[in-house]
Design a protein around this motif. Structure first.
Motif, PDB file in Angstrom:
ATOM      1  N   LEU A 400      40.847  54.216  -1.087  1.00 43.01           N
ATOM      2  CA  LEU A 400      41.981  54.906  -0.491  1.00 43.01           C
ATOM      3  C   LEU A 400      43.178  54.880  -1.439  1.00 43.01           C
ATOM      4  CD1 LEU A 400      40.110  54.243   1.953  1.00 43.01           C
ATOM      5  CD2 LEU A 400      42.193  54.010   3.316  1.00 43.01           C
ATOM      6  N   LEU A 401      43.845  56.024  -1.553  1.00 41.17           N
ATOM      7  CA  LEU A 401      45.031  56.152  -2.402  1.00 41.17           C
ATOM      8  C   LEU A 401      46.306  56.348  -1.580  1.00 41.17           C
ATOM      9  CD1 LEU A 401      43.589  58.590  -5.101  1.00 41.17           C
ATOM     10  CD2 LEU A 401      43.725  56.091  -5.213  1.00 41.17           C
ATOM     11  N   GLY A 402      46.148  56.870  -0.381  1.00 31.82           N
ATOM     12  CA  GLY A 402      47.306  57.133   0.461  1.00 31.82           C
ATOM     13  C   GLY A 402      46.863  57.522   1.850  1.00 31.82           C
ATOM     14  N   ALA A 403      47.788  57.472   2.795  1.00 33.30           N
ATOM     15  CA  ALA A 403      47.457  57.820   4.170  1.00 33.30           C
ATOM     16  C   ALA A 403      48.703  58.276   4.903  1.00 33.30           C
ATOM     17  CB  ALA A 403      46.834  56.631   4.891  1.00 33.30           C
ATOM     18  N   THR A 404      48.510  59.227   5.813  1.00 33.83           N
ATOM     19  CA  THR A 404      49.581  59.716   6.670  1.00 33.83           C
ATOM     20  C   THR A 404      49.047  59.859   8.081  1.00 33.83           C
ATOM     21  OG1 THR A 404      50.657  60.953   4.871  1.00 33.83           O
ATOM     22  CG2 THR A 404      51.179  61.626   7.126  1.00 33.83           C
ATOM     23  N   VAL A 405      49.843  59.449   9.050  1.00 34.35           N
ATOM     24  CA  VAL A 405      49.485  59.614  10.457  1.00 34.35           C
ATOM     25  C   VAL A 405      50.677  60.240  11.167  1.00 34.35           C
ATOM     26  CG1 VAL A 405      48.661  58.501  12.559  1.00 34.35           C
ATOM     27  CG2 VAL A 405      48.075  57.522  10.330  1.00 34.35           C
ATOM     28  N   VAL A 406      50.418  61.273  11.953  1.00 29.54           N
ATOM     29  CA  VAL A 406      51.455  61.844  12.806  1.00 29.54           C
ATOM     30  C   VAL A 406      50.890  61.910  14.220  1.00 29.54           C
ATOM     31  CG1 VAL A 406      50.814  64.235  12.214  1.00 29.54           C
ATOM     32  CG2 VAL A 406      53.057  63.754  13.194  1.00 29.54           C
ATOM     33  N   GLY A 407      51.609  61.307  15.162  1.00 30.31           N
ATOM     34  CA  GLY A 407      51.137  61.251  16.538  1.00 30.31           C
ATOM     35  C   GLY A 407      51.695  60.023  17.231  1.00 30.31           C
ATOM     36  N   ARG A 408      51.300  59.834  18.468  1.00 34.42           N
ATOM     37  CA  ARG A 408      51.774  58.690  19.247  1.00 34.42           C
ATOM     38  C   ARG A 408      51.388  57.371  18.564  1.00 34.42           C
ATOM     39  NH1 ARG A 408      52.412  58.252  24.974  1.00 34.42           N
ATOM     40  NH2 ARG A 408      51.519  60.344  25.165  1.00 34.42           N
ATOM     41  N   ASN A 409      52.353  56.465  18.434  1.00 34.69           N
ATOM     42  CA  ASN A 409      52.125  55.144  17.834  1.00 34.69           C
ATOM     43  C   ASN A 409      51.613  55.207  16.396  1.00 34.69           C
ATOM     44  OD1 ASN A 409      52.928  53.760  20.183  1.00 34.69           O
ATOM     45  ND2 ASN A 409      50.868  53.901  21.043  1.00 34.69           N
ATOM     46  N   ALA A 410      52.001  56.245  15.673  1.00 34.96           N
ATOM     47  CA  ALA A 410      51.543  56.384  14.285  1.00 34.96           C
ATOM     48  C   ALA A 410      51.954  55.189  13.432  1.00 34.96           C
ATOM     49  CB  ALA A 410      52.099  57.676  13.681  1.00 34.96           C
ATOM     50  N   GLY A 411      53.141  54.645  13.694  1.00 38.80           N
ATOM     51  CA  GLY A 411      53.596  53.499  12.914  1.00 38.80           C
ATOM     52  C   GLY A 411      52.704  52.284  13.074  1.00 38.80           C
ATOM     53  N   GLU A 412      52.153  52.097  14.276  1.00 40.17           N
ATOM     54  CA  GLU A 412      51.225  50.989  14.502  1.00 40.17           C
ATOM     55  C   GLU A 412      49.877  51.258  13.844  1.00 40.17           C
ATOM     56  OE1 GLU A 412      52.465  48.435  15.928  1.00 40.17           O
ATOM     57  OE2 GLU A 412      54.237  49.269  16.891  1.00 40.17           O
ATOM     58  N   LEU A 413      49.401  52.494  13.936  1.00 35.82           N
ATOM     59  CA  LEU A 413      48.094  52.837  13.373  1.00 35.82           C
ATOM     60  C   LEU A 413      48.084  52.730  11.853  1.00 35.82           C
ATOM     61  CD1 LEU A 413      47.151  55.972  15.499  1.00 35.82           C
ATOM     62  CD2 LEU A 413      46.197  53.682  15.693  1.00 35.82           C
ATOM     63  N   LEU A 414      49.235  52.982  11.244  1.00 36.04           N
ATOM     64  CA  LEU A 414      49.288  52.977   9.782  1.00 36.04           C
ATOM     65  C   LEU A 414      48.941  51.605   9.204  1.00 36.04           C
ATOM     66  CD1 LEU A 414      50.044  54.747   7.285  1.00 36.04           C
ATOM     67  CD2 LEU A 414      52.334  53.724   7.449  1.00 36.04           C
ATOM     68  N   ALA A 415      49.203  50.546   9.973  1.00 34.74           N
ATOM     69  CA  ALA A 415      48.997  49.191   9.446  1.00 34.74           C
ATOM     70  C   ALA A 415      47.559  48.970   8.970  1.00 34.74           C
ATOM     71  CB  ALA A 415      49.364  48.156  10.511  1.00 34.74           C
ATOM     72  N   GLU A 416      46.572  49.503   9.714  1.00 34.12           N
ATOM     73  CA  GLU A 416      45.174  49.352   9.290  1.00 34.12           C
ATOM     74  C   GLU A 416      44.951  49.999   7.930  1.00 34.12           C
ATOM     75  OE1 GLU A 416      40.621  50.693  10.549  1.00 34.12           O
ATOM     76  OE2 GLU A 416      42.301  51.130  11.905  1.00 34.12           O
ATOM     77  N   LEU A 417      45.563  51.157   7.730  1.00 31.63           N
ATOM     78  CA  LEU A 417      45.376  51.881   6.478  1.00 31.63           C
ATOM     79  C   LEU A 417      46.104  51.199   5.317  1.00 31.63           C
ATOM     80  CD1 LEU A 417      45.644  55.336   8.177  1.00 31.63           C
ATOM     81  CD2 LEU A 417      43.707  54.620   6.759  1.00 31.63           C
ATOM     82  N   VAL A 418      47.262  50.615   5.596  1.00 33.43           N
ATOM     83  CA  VAL A 418      47.964  49.857   4.552  1.00 33.43           C
ATOM     84  C   VAL A 418      47.126  48.651   4.134  1.00 33.43           C
ATOM     85  CG1 VAL A 418      49.998  48.435   4.049  1.00 33.43           C
ATOM     86  CG2 VAL A 418      50.266  50.621   5.249  1.00 33.43           C
ATOM     87  N   LEU A 419      46.603  47.921   5.108  1.00 32.98           N
ATOM     88  CA  LEU A 419      45.748  46.776   4.788  1.00 32.98           C
ATOM     89  C   LEU A 419      44.518  47.217   3.996  1.00 32.98           C
ATOM     90  CD1 LEU A 419      45.031  43.770   5.074  1.00 32.98           C
ATOM     91  CD2 LEU A 419      43.932  44.324   7.252  1.00 32.98           C
ATOM     92  N   ALA A 420      43.927  48.340   4.398  1.00 28.85           N
ATOM     93  CA  ALA A 420      42.747  48.840   3.687  1.00 28.85           C
ATOM     94  C   ALA A 420      43.065  49.126   2.225  1.00 28.85           C
ATOM     95  CB  ALA A 420      42.235  50.103   4.380  1.00 28.85           C
TER      96      ALA A 420
END
Length: 458
Positions: A400-420
């Motif tokens: 993974l090089l980057g990730a974007t989430v737009v939607g309900r609770n996107a800020g919480e969901l992003l944490a999994e992708l940052v850890l990944a």
């Protein structure tokens, strides 16, 4: 001769400053924390991150109540008690700042109320009192940028004044479509203002993934917010009945408003502490340059947080504070990590790592994969609207090089992708990790499955 001596002194008690002071105390250092405010927490706790999130929660409840009418559940029009809402916000802030004072006492961190400026390589003046020090940390933050040429008028607010919740204007103009401006638009539109956002660049939320931003923009416009991008304000007149903002660009004309918010960014406060007297250079933007260990060019003086430049985010400041404390205590530490960004709008927009545009500009080989939230069972069952989970990945290694989430609770969901990304994870790692069903987090696995050709939910 100095009146007092501090072995380790931190200038500024915001998220970076207090985190640094507390970590240093935990590591056995004798710590002094200096701040002119009556309460700890800096801008973030007192007039930024926390009060804005309290008001954003209120805005979300208002929107959810209205949304439920389509589900056969009616609550009627909301009755707004502005004094009670303001008191609730202030109570949350007070609870947190009081908690910080307790943490400082238990760690035996000496708290000094006052404004500190350097008077020499190893000395400070704090409200007329001379202090000497062994090591110092500059954590004095930033301040809202004031646009030149605007009139002096009580109806013109910066982000701090906007969060005081002085009133809910019938017509509100917000100049600046970055995270702060969009969050203010989310709050005041829900409270009843007719909001217009004016952004100089072609895109609101500059720097974020363009496709995700389009989803956010459409959602905000659906909530009644008018957005003019590629538009600049050329003049502001303060009339008796209203403010008049003259605009040119994609939108040509005048905008009448009962109040206006300047939300065009923040400026580092490096110039406030006379850093040059200690041998520390401050650039024209008020920024103090540091290395990965948060050291300035003076080895015994560190700088952390907004004063070190972009991204000006509380969580970056906190991690820098930990690094500075650990280095000062003789530990090996450094900050070389992804810094996530979140706009707490409705829907939320969150991203970390490379966007497609950044990867393309840097000439980095990449591919994209995504999962639309229109196909997410949990999103639809929860009344969610349009959304997207998107991953930028290396076509050869699948890392993974980057990730974007737009939607309900996107800020919480992003944490999994940052850890990944921090762990060097691949698409296979995401796809083969079993995600509970039905959850929004499934969209992360589904995005990976889509790239791998194993997706069955689309």
């Amino acid at each position: 001769m100095a009146d007092k001596h501090a072995p380790f002194i931190v200038l500024g008690a915001g998220p970076g400053g207090y985190a640094c002071a507390f970590r240093a105390a935990d590591l056995g250092l004798d710590v002094t924390l200096v701040d002119p405010r009556a309460s700890l927490g800096g801008v973030c706790l007192n007039e930024g991150c926390i009060p804005s999130k309290a008001l954003l929660h209120a805005a979300e409840v208002i929107r959810e109540a209205a949304h439920m009418a389509a589900w056969g559940i009616g609550f009627g029009d909301p009755k707004l008690d502005l004094d009670a809402l303001r008191a609730k916000k202030d109570g949350i802030v007070r609870q947190l700042t009081d908690g910080l004072s307790g943490l400082a006492r238990r760690r035996k961190v000496r708290v000094v109320r006052g404004a500190a400026v350097f008077s020499g390589p190893k000395s400070l003046e704090i409200d007329g009192e001379t202090w000497s020090f062994d090591r110092a940390v500059i954590a004095v933050g930033s301040a809202p940028v004031q646009l030149p040429g605007w009139p002096e008028d009580a109806r013109i607010w910066d982000s701090t004044a906007a969060l005081e919740l002085r009133s809910v204007p019938k017509r509100l103009a917000i100049v600046g479509g970055g995270i702060i401006g969009l969050e203010m638009a989310t709050i005041y539109a829900a409270l009843g203002s007719a909001v217009t956002v004016i952004e100089f660049l072609d895109q609101i939320a500059p720097g974020a993934d363009a496709e995700a931003v389009q989803i956010l923009r459409a959602a905000m416009e659906g909530q009644g917010v008018t957005i003019h991008s590629a538009t600049r304000v050329t003049a502001v007149k303060a009339g008796k009945a209203a403010l008049t903002l003259a605009c040119e660009g994609a939108f040509e004309g005048e905008i009448k408003a009962d109040a206006a918010i300047q939300a065009v960014g923040r400026r580092a406060n490096g110039s406030l502490v006379n850093a040059k007297a200690a041998g520390v250079e401050v650039d024209a933007r008020g920024v103090i340059a540091v290395d990965a260990q948060c050291r300035t060019q003076v080895p015994d003086i560190f700088a952390i947080g907004d004063v070190t430049g972009n991204p000006m985010l509380a969580h970056r400041a906190t991690h820098q504070g930990h690094v500075a404390a650990e280095v000062a205590a003789g530990h090996a530490a450094g900050l070389d990590a992804l810094i996530p960004s979140v706009a707490y709008t409705n829907p939320e927009l969150a991203w970390a790592g490379l966007t497609p545009a950044q990867a393309k500009e840097a000439g980095i080989a990449h591919k994209l994969t995504s999962f639309p939230w229109a196909a997410s069972g949990r999103n639809l069952a929860s009344g969610g609207s349009d959304g997207l989970t998107r991953i930028v990945y290396d076509p050869d290694t699948h890392r993974l090089l980057g990730a974007t989430v737009v939607g309900r609770n996107a800020g919480e969901l992003l944490a999994e992708l940052v850890l990944a990304m921090e762990m060097g994870a691949t698409l296979e790692d995401l796809a083969l990790s079993v995600h509970a069903h039905p959850t929004l987090s499934e969209t992360v696995a589904f995005s990976a499955e889509r790239a791998l050709g194993t997706l069955t939910d689309l």
